[in-house]
Design a protein around this motif. Structure first.
Motif, PDB file in Angstrom:
ATOM      1  N   ILE A 347      53.649  18.660-116.593  1.00 25.94           N
ATOM      2  CA  ILE A 347      53.624  19.372-115.645  1.00 25.94           C
ATOM      3  C   ILE A 347      51.933  19.476-115.207  1.00 25.94           C
ATOM      4  CG2 ILE A 347      53.050  21.973-115.649  1.00 25.94           C
ATOM      5  CD1 ILE A 347      55.158  22.582-117.569  1.00 25.94           C
ATOM      6  N   VAL A 348      51.121  19.355-116.068  1.00 28.21           N
ATOM      7  CA  VAL A 348      49.664  19.187-115.728  1.00 28.21           C
ATOM      8  C   VAL A 348      49.598  18.122-114.710  1.00 28.21           C
ATOM      9  CG1 VAL A 348      47.347  18.874-116.392  1.00 28.21           C
ATOM     10  CG2 VAL A 348      48.709  20.320-117.532  1.00 28.21           C
ATOM     11  N   TYR A 349      49.831  16.907-115.025  1.00 32.63           N
ATOM     12  CA  TYR A 349      49.628  15.520-114.621  1.00 32.63           C
ATOM     13  C   TYR A 349      50.545  15.252-112.997  1.00 32.63           C
ATOM     14  CZ  TYR A 349      46.033  14.479-117.788  1.00 32.63           C
ATOM     15  OH  TYR A 349      44.795  14.498-118.664  1.00 32.63           O
ATOM     16  N   ARG A 350      51.860  15.376-113.435  1.00 36.20           N
ATOM     17  CA  ARG A 350      52.970  14.907-112.442  1.00 36.20           C
ATOM     18  C   ARG A 350      52.996  15.958-111.429  1.00 36.20           C
ATOM     19  NH1 ARG A 350      58.176  12.925-115.468  1.00 36.20           N
ATOM     20  NH2 ARG A 350      58.821  12.338-113.312  1.00 36.20           N
ATOM     21  N   GLU A 351      52.967  17.451-111.779  1.00 35.49           N
ATOM     22  CA  GLU A 351      53.129  18.366-110.905  1.00 35.49           C
ATOM     23  C   GLU A 351      51.952  18.491-110.253  1.00 35.49           C
ATOM     24  OE1 GLU A 351      55.216  21.857-112.238  1.00 35.49           O
ATOM     25  OE2 GLU A 351      56.845  20.612-113.174  1.00 35.49           O
ATOM     26  N   GLY A 352      50.958  18.691-111.129  1.00 35.81           N
ATOM     27  CA  GLY A 352      49.439  19.226-110.995  1.00 35.81           C
ATOM     28  C   GLY A 352      48.684  18.116-109.975  1.00 35.81           C
ATOM     29  N   LYS A 353      48.756  17.037-110.410  1.00 36.52           N
ATOM     30  CA  LYS A 353      48.078  15.952-109.855  1.00 36.52           C
ATOM     31  C   LYS A 353      48.813  14.997-109.160  1.00 36.52           C
ATOM     32  CE  LYS A 353      44.387  16.015-113.574  1.00 36.52           C
ATOM     33  NZ  LYS A 353      43.465  16.885-112.904  1.00 36.52           N
ATOM     34  N   PRO A 357      55.354   8.909-113.721  1.00 34.74           N
ATOM     35  CA  PRO A 357      55.645   9.221-115.081  1.00 34.74           C
ATOM     36  C   PRO A 357      54.918   8.093-116.092  1.00 34.74           C
ATOM     37  CG  PRO A 357      57.661   9.258-113.928  1.00 34.74           C
ATOM     38  CD  PRO A 357      56.725   8.969-112.977  1.00 34.74           C
ATOM     39  N   GLY A 358      54.751   6.750-115.784  1.00 39.68           N
ATOM     40  CA  GLY A 358      54.091   5.835-116.348  1.00 39.68           C
ATOM     41  C   GLY A 358      52.758   6.075-116.530  1.00 39.68           C
ATOM     42  N   VAL A 359      51.760   6.456-115.559  1.00 30.52           N
ATOM     43  CA  VAL A 359      50.537   6.825-115.947  1.00 30.52           C
ATOM     44  C   VAL A 359      50.481   8.078-116.651  1.00 30.52           C
ATOM     45  CG1 VAL A 359      48.327   7.301-114.779  1.00 30.52           C
ATOM     46  CG2 VAL A 359      49.846   5.817-113.777  1.00 30.52           C
ATOM     47  N   THR A 360      51.224   8.998-116.385  1.00 31.82           N
ATOM     48  CA  THR A 360      51.145  10.382-117.343  1.00 31.82           C
ATOM     49  C   THR A 360      51.352  10.011-118.593  1.00 31.82           C
ATOM     50  OG1 THR A 360      52.283  11.485-115.401  1.00 31.82           O
ATOM     51  CG2 THR A 360      52.034  12.486-117.761  1.00 31.82           C
ATOM     52  N   GLY A 361      52.084   9.088-119.284  1.00 28.49           N
ATOM     53  CA  GLY A 361      52.572   8.705-120.429  1.00 28.49           C
ATOM     54  C   GLY A 361      50.979   7.943-120.987  1.00 28.49           C
ATOM     55  N   LEU A 362      50.243   7.423-120.162  1.00 28.95           N
ATOM     56  CA  LEU A 362      48.894   6.910-120.914  1.00 28.95           C
ATOM     57  C   LEU A 362      47.845   8.041-121.219  1.00 28.95           C
ATOM     58  CD1 LEU A 362      48.155   4.247-118.017  1.00 28.95           C
ATOM     59  CD2 LEU A 362      48.981   3.706-120.574  1.00 28.95           C
ATOM     60  N   MET A 363      48.160   9.426-120.922  1.00 26.41           N
ATOM     61  CA  MET A 363      47.489  10.547-121.463  1.00 26.41           C
ATOM     62  C   MET A 363      47.643  10.844-122.692  1.00 26.41           C
ATOM     63  SD  MET A 363      45.638  10.802-118.712  1.00 26.41           S
ATOM     64  CE  MET A 363      45.834   9.067-118.235  1.00 26.41           C
ATOM     65  N   PHE A 364      48.803  10.355-123.218  1.00 28.08           N
ATOM     66  CA  PHE A 364      48.779  10.448-124.740  1.00 28.08           C
ATOM     67  C   PHE A 364      48.176   9.709-125.716  1.00 28.08           C
ATOM     68  CE2 PHE A 364      52.623  12.398-122.650  1.00 28.08           C
ATOM     69  CZ  PHE A 364      52.806  13.590-123.687  1.00 28.08           C
ATOM     70  N   ILE A 365      47.489   8.812-125.173  1.00 31.58           N
ATOM     71  CA  ILE A 365      46.762   7.704-125.852  1.00 31.58           C
ATOM     72  C   ILE A 365      45.621   8.269-126.815  1.00 31.58           C
ATOM     73  CG2 ILE A 365      45.117   5.982-125.814  1.00 31.58           C
ATOM     74  CD1 ILE A 365      46.549   4.735-123.756  1.00 31.58           C
ATOM     75  N   SER A 422      40.547  22.624-118.626  1.00 29.30           N
ATOM     76  CA  SER A 422      40.226  21.324-117.663  1.00 29.30           C
ATOM     77  C   SER A 422      41.771  21.010-116.979  1.00 29.30           C
ATOM     78  CB  SER A 422      39.787  20.228-118.678  1.00 29.30           C
ATOM     79  OG  SER A 422      40.730  19.741-119.591  1.00 29.30           O
ATOM     80  N   SER A 423      42.704  21.772-117.118  1.00 26.36           N
ATOM     81  CA  SER A 423      44.098  21.424-116.565  1.00 26.36           C
ATOM     82  C   SER A 423      44.076  21.661-114.983  1.00 26.36           C
ATOM     83  CB  SER A 423      45.001  21.928-117.403  1.00 26.36           C
ATOM     84  OG  SER A 423      44.937  23.451-117.383  1.00 26.36           O
ATOM     85  N   TYR A 424      42.960  22.132-114.437  1.00 32.17           N
ATOM     86  CA  TYR A 424      43.116  22.320-112.892  1.00 32.17           C
ATOM     87  C   TYR A 424      43.329  21.135-112.391  1.00 32.17           C
ATOM     88  CZ  TYR A 424      40.919  27.174-113.818  1.00 32.17           C
ATOM     89  OH  TYR A 424      40.883  28.443-114.329  1.00 32.17           O
ATOM     90  N   PRO A 425      44.191  21.360-111.070  1.00 30.39           N
ATOM     91  CA  PRO A 425      44.601  20.128-110.398  1.00 30.39           C
ATOM     92  C   PRO A 425      43.110  19.191-109.941  1.00 30.39           C
ATOM     93  CG  PRO A 425      45.966  21.873-109.951  1.00 30.39           C
ATOM     94  CD  PRO A 425      44.961  22.361-110.677  1.00 30.39           C
ATOM     95  N   HIS A 426      42.165  20.073-109.577  1.00 32.42           N
ATOM     96  CA  HIS A 426      41.085  19.400-109.065  1.00 32.42           C
ATOM     97  C   HIS A 426      40.037  18.709-109.986  1.00 32.42           C
ATOM     98  CE1 HIS A 426      39.958  23.756-109.833  1.00 32.42           C
ATOM     99  NE2 HIS A 426      38.597  23.166-109.860  1.00 32.42           N
ATOM    100  N   HIS A 428      38.763  16.582-113.149  1.00 38.96           N
ATOM    101  CA  HIS A 428      38.992  14.833-113.720  1.00 38.96           C
ATOM    102  C   HIS A 428      39.936  14.972-114.718  1.00 38.96           C
ATOM    103  CE1 HIS A 428      38.214  11.038-115.156  1.00 38.96           C
ATOM    104  NE2 HIS A 428      37.224  10.941-113.630  1.00 38.96           N
ATOM    105  N   TRP A 429      40.965  13.945-114.654  1.00 33.48           N
ATOM    106  CA  TRP A 429      41.954  13.662-115.225  1.00 33.48           C
ATOM    107  C   TRP A 429      41.619  13.513-116.855  1.00 33.48           C
ATOM    108  CZ3 TRP A 429      41.474   9.065-117.712  1.00 33.48           C
ATOM    109  CH2 TRP A 429      40.680   7.866-117.186  1.00 33.48           C
ATOM    110  N   ALA A 430      40.347  13.172-117.199  1.00 35.93           N
ATOM    111  CA  ALA A 430      40.188  12.917-118.505  1.00 35.93           C
ATOM    112  C   ALA A 430      39.818  14.215-119.354  1.00 35.93           C
ATOM    113  CB  ALA A 430      38.762  12.243-118.705  1.00 35.93           C
ATOM    114  N   GLY A 431      39.681  15.211-118.859  1.00 36.72           N
ATOM    115  CA  GLY A 431      39.534  16.406-119.624  1.00 36.72           C
ATOM    116  C   GLY A 431      40.678  16.898-120.594  1.00 36.72           C
TER     117      GLY A 431
END
Length: 543
Positions: A347-353, A357-365, A422-426, A428-431
């Motif tokens: 929701i945060v990365y695919r819908e918000g940003k 799917p592949g890059v979103t999965g990297l956020m679980f690292i 840090s989940s606002y679309p604007h 940074h993704w690292a948050g």
């Protein structure tokens, strides 16, 4: 008195046993055969090695004759005792079993990346498509009620081989399903079958490793149920993008099939009662002496009593024991958070940003890294507990197990608050990504502390207490998947995550409650083991 057959020996009348053994005062290992054997059983048969390979047990048979049963034991340094196998082989067995748990956990989450593909192909709603996760996880709560008892009767390996074999077969119709009904039914059955490894692994490690050796192997196992869900979306995201949602099932088949072969071919039976019962049967056949027996053959509980313990006792503990109920609620909240992340991250990365799917999965690292680091720190926690154990002359109160939980509990809300704001679309993704690190790091400390506290508190009832916790945890984790998306869309990314953070923060009171008042609560608990020392005596005994 001996005969030339290998028939099953006649059990003595319980009231006529000349020497009895109260199993409630043996070492608090929840994986001894407390639930299948009567209170007359001598569990030293399974816990100790003898020079002669037998323990004499005088009894009166049903025929009224005085007999001296020869309880078959492991001999000193017996190569047939799994605890005496070489460390290399024990580690191999441990890694195969841990890989099984990893693949089961991986299978529960890898399909999250392809939920929208299932929706489109079968013209199903998102809620219906998400049932492929929910039904699978519900199986984790149902399976243990059946497979744990069966493993104590039939042994570990036959349950591993049969259930994992069935689950491997059931993955195939999931991958080739022509309609949503086929997918959901097979997914539900697959979840029940795959619950067996998660249920039995603790017992298998107790079979293989002595108490003082279990620290590192248990840390390896503890990481698997949390590492699998973190890695699943990472692998699933790229695989879904390149090959479609059906390959999210084919990868499960490949991995589960490979581990199934390794398990079947290389890992032998490890359950001592099963090994010794087979040995006793062989001795009776070879020697013609029917007095070679095991407690499993002569001192089983009556069937209805066994059924009550296996089926009803977990629920008696869950709803009748405050300690079991609140610890189970806490573990359910944590398990629910883990599965909520599978919905919240997309929701945060695919819908918000607008990510794929592949890059979103990297956020679980970072979450996976947190799990690995906490597993690496687990031996240090174990070493600290051994120091406490020595301070109390080998008899610390169960509440000492809660010390890691009392600081690790705050890691979960910290991570969730980071993820929330840090989940606002604007932003940074690292948050949001880094919010997963403290959550992953805290999971294992909380999980292990909770299990150890239940084991030390309930001892001979610990297996039922753990089953109760698993049942509630699995059902709550399964249900959370269904409403997470609606919650995030209705109250917003930030407040949805904050709600979860406040819920986790409220649960932080649970370990403190039991640390300070656990001794008093245990005195009024029906099933808690009687302890000669309470927390009120901590200061006096610690100095």
């Amino acid at each position: 008195m001996a005969s030339n057959t290998s028939r099953r020996p006649t059990p003595p009348e319980a009231s006529d046993v000349l020497e009895t053994q109260d199993i409630s005062h043996l070492q608090n290992d929840p994986y001894l055969a407390y639930r299948t054997l009567s209170h007359n059983a001598n569990l030293k048969e399974y816990a100790e090695e003898t020079a002669t390979g037998e323990i004499i047990k005088p009894a009166i048979s049903n025929a009224g004759e005085k007999v001296k049963y020869k309880l078959v034991t492991f001999t000193i340094d017996d190569p047939g005792n799994p605890k005496n196998w070489s460390k290399a082989f024990k580690w191999w067995c441990t890694l195969v079993i841990a890989m099984m748990c990893f693949i089961v956990a991986f299978s529960s989450s890898v399909i999250t990346a392809g939920i929208d593909g299932v929706q489109r192909e079968f013209d199903a709603s998102r809620s219906v498509a998400l049932l492929s996760i929910t039904l699978f996880v519900i199986g984790f709560g149902i399976g243990p009620m059946v497979f744990a008892p069966l493993s104590e009767v039939l042994g570990r390996k036959i349950i591993y081989v049969s259930t994992l074999g069935v689950s491997v077969i059931l993955i195939i119709p999931c991958a080739v399903a022509k309609n949503i009904e086929t997918l959901l039914v097979c997914r539900a059955l697959c979840g029940i079958a795959m619950s067996a490894p998660m249920t039995l692994v603790g017992g298998s490690l107790a079979d293989l490793w002595k108490n003082e050796e279990r620290g590192v192997p248990m840390a390896v196992f503890s990481a698997a149920p949390f590492l699998g869900p973190a890695i699943g979306p990472l692998v699933g995201g790229y695989l879904y993008m390149s090959h479609g949602w059906r390959w999210l099932y084919w990868i499960q088949l490949i991995l589960a099939g490979a581990v199934y072969l390794l398990l079947t071919i290389t890992v032998p039976e490890t359950y001592a009662p099963k090994i010794l019962t087979d040995r006793a049967k062989k001795l009776r056949l070879v020697t013609g002496d029917d007095l070679h027996v095991t407690e499993d053959e002569i001192d089983r509980r009556p069937f209805l009593e066994t059924l009550t313990i296996f089926v009803a006792r977990p629920f008696q503990l869950l709803f009748g024991e405050l300690i079991v109920f609140l610890i189970s609620v806490y573990m359910s909240v944590l398990y629910g958070l883990l599965y909520m992340f599978f919905i919240a991250y997309p929701i945060v990365y695919r819908e918000g940003k607008g990510w794929v799917p592949g890059v979103t999965g990297l956020m679980f690292i970072p979450m996976a890294v947190g799990v690995v680091l906490s597993a690496a720190c687990s031996p240090l926690i174990n070493k600290q507990y051994l120091t406490i154990h020595a301070r109390f002359n080998g008899n610390p109160p169960p509440e000492m197990r809660l010390i890691p939980m009392m600081w690790a509990c705050f890691l979960i809300p910290v991570g969730l608050f980071i993820f929330a704001w840090s989940s606002y679309p604007h932003v940074h993704w690292a948050g949001p990504m880094m919010g997963g690190f403290p959550v992953g790091f805290g999971f294992i400390f909380l999980y292990n502390s909770a299990n150890n506290y239940l084991v030390d508190t309930y001892q001979s009832q610990a297996a039922s207490a753990l089953a109760a916790k698993t049942f509630l945890r699995s059902f709550w984790g399964a249900v959370t998947v269904l409403f997470t998306s609606q919650m995030y869309h209705r109250i917003g990314y930030q407040w949805a995550s904050c709600f979860l953070a406040f819920l986790a923060l409220a649960c932080c009171a649970i370990p403190f409650l039991f640390y300070f008042f656990g001794s008093r609560i245990r005195k009024h608990a029906r099933f808690a083991a009687n302890e000669p020392i309470g927390l009120a005596d901590v200061e006096k005994n610690a100095h």
